[in-house]
Design an enzyme around this catalytic site. Structure first.
Site, PDB file in Angstrom:
ATOM      1  N   THR A   1      76.464 -44.630  -3.975  1.00 52.20           N
ATOM      2  CA  THR A   1      77.725 -45.180  -3.482  1.00 52.20           C
ATOM      3  C   THR A   1      78.513 -45.742  -4.655  1.00 52.20           C
ATOM      4  OG1 THR A   1      76.859 -45.715  -1.286  1.00 52.20           O
ATOM      5  CG2 THR A   1      78.817 -46.906  -1.998  1.00 52.20           C
TER       6      THR A   1
ATOM      7  N   PHE B   1      81.373 -48.210  -5.988  1.00 48.25           N
ATOM      8  CA  PHE B   1      82.072 -49.447  -5.677  1.00 48.25           C
ATOM      9  C   PHE B   1      83.146 -49.690  -6.733  1.00 48.25           C
ATOM     10  CE2 PHE B   1      78.051 -49.861  -3.573  1.00 48.25           C
ATOM     11  CZ  PHE B   1      78.266 -50.660  -2.460  1.00 48.25           C
TER      12      PHE B   1
END
Length: 382
Positions: A278, A280
């Site tokens: 992921t 960010f």
């Protein structure tokens, strides 16, 4: 036709192409000389660089004259026009605001950075991302992504997920980025290792987690026949399971979150793919333009004309810039009109890249420069 005959004919045609190219290059240079003089005239008169009506008139004419190659001729001329506009923008030296920003913006975040805000609760993947991005901040948590952006408005540094390698974009966050248009001042890729964790003994029948996490673990959910219920955050789901101690209820969360809230890990590595990451980003109200930054983000909208997006994207290729992300989001209150979000590799401190950004800013509606920053990898996350 034998091989020798083929090679001889091919060589003849290539020599002809070389002859034509020798004629084309001087004509191109001559045309660019005219473009520079036009740019100087526009600078004196305060006229805009782009004249869309004249461009379309030329495209229509060459399309007719080229016959069955009309579309190819139009594409060729659109490319020449884009190059010409970029040259005129350099001569006129437009967008002093962006050039001033490049010169005067801070090169580093303040130290200490102060308050850092993430969505969720302690132990979430955003917690790990914030710890990687900022080592001297006071990390606090709020329930919703929108609250993160409201805290950034007050001066905090926000850390939010924007995309996952398996489940795709976090569209709610891109909508907020386009709504608030704060600066992106850093990014980090966090390796995602989900586990299935429960507080009560016995077989699991129901699982709660963030919808992105459940999408990343859909195969395990289907294989176990689990009822799935969306929750605001993976770590918040772990916290809820710990508090409720409900038989048959489990959370999909990180191992850190499971341990933080005293859950029993039933199964590790429940995500569909092993290499699950992921991304960010850190958002801030003020620009921070690091000298070594290598990624740029910006956004804009486009008129509903044929090839408008292709025309913009081709200019990045012309400047040797590699696009790494493009996201389209509907503009609130408008029918079938979209903002486009772009990431590409480069530095605003490079004059050629700065010239392109300034040119796009002058031409494109709803344009915003969103930042130039570095992206950390997942190597330290094992």
């Amino acid at each position: 036709m034998n091989e020798q005959e083929f090679q001889e004919k091919l060589a003849r045609e290539r020599r002809e192409i070389d002859r034509i190219d020798k004629q084309l290059l001087p004509l191109f240079l001559e045309r660019m000389g005219c473009v520079e003089r036009v740019g100087a005239l526009k600078q004196q008169a305060g006229a805009p660089v782009r004249n869309a009506a004249r461009e379309q008139e030329i495209i229509d004419r060459v399309s007719r004259q080229a016959g069955e190659l009309g579309q190819s001729a139009a594409a060729f001329y659109r490319a020449i026009m884009a190059i010409s506009r970029d040259r005129e923008h350099i001569i006129i030296g437009g967008d002093s605001d962006l050039r001033r920003l490049e010169r005067t913006a801070d090169r580093e975040l303040p130290s200490p950075v102060g308050r850092v805000v993430c969505q969720g609760v302690g132990g979430a993947y955003s917690h790990k991302a914030a710890s990687r991005l900022v080592d001297d901040g006071d990390i606090t948590f709020v329930p919703e992504f929108s609250q993160v952006f409201r805290e950034v408005e007050k001066g905090a540094l926000g850390v939010v997920p924007v995309e996952n390698s398996a489940a795709g974009s976090v569209t709610a966050v891109y909508d907020l980025i386009l709504q608030y248009r704060f600066y992106i001042v850093g990014a980090v890729d966090i390796r995602v290792e989900h586990c299935l964790a429960a507080a009560a003994p016995g077989p699991v029948t129901k699982v709660i987690s963030h919808p992105q996490a459940m999408a990343q673990c859909s195969e395990v959910i289907a294989a176990r026949g689990l009822e799935a219920q969306e929750y605001s955050n993976t770590a918040a789901a772990a916290q809820a399971v710990a508090e409720r101690k409900e038989a048959g209820l489990a959370a999909i969360c990180s191992e850190d979150a499971a341990k933080r809230y005293g859950l029993t890990i039933i199964e590790r590595g429940v995500q569909n793919v092993r290499n699950n990451t992921t991304r960010f980003v850190a958002v801030y109200k003020k620009p921070v333009l690091q000298n070594g930054a290598n990624k740029i983000s910006l956004c804009f909208s486009l008129a509903h004309t044929t090839g408008s997006l292709h025309s913009v994207l081709r200019r990045f290729a012309t400047h040797g810039l590699n696009l790494t992300k493009i996201e389209s989001r509907p503009i609130p209150g408008r029918s079938f009109e979209y903002d486009f979000y772009l990431d590409f590799t480069g530095s605003i401190h490079d004059p050629d890249t700065l010239n392109l950004i300034c040119a796009l800013n002058a031409e494109l509606p709803r344009f915003s420069f969103l930042g130039n920053y570095s992206e950390l990898s997942t190597e330290e996350d094992g």
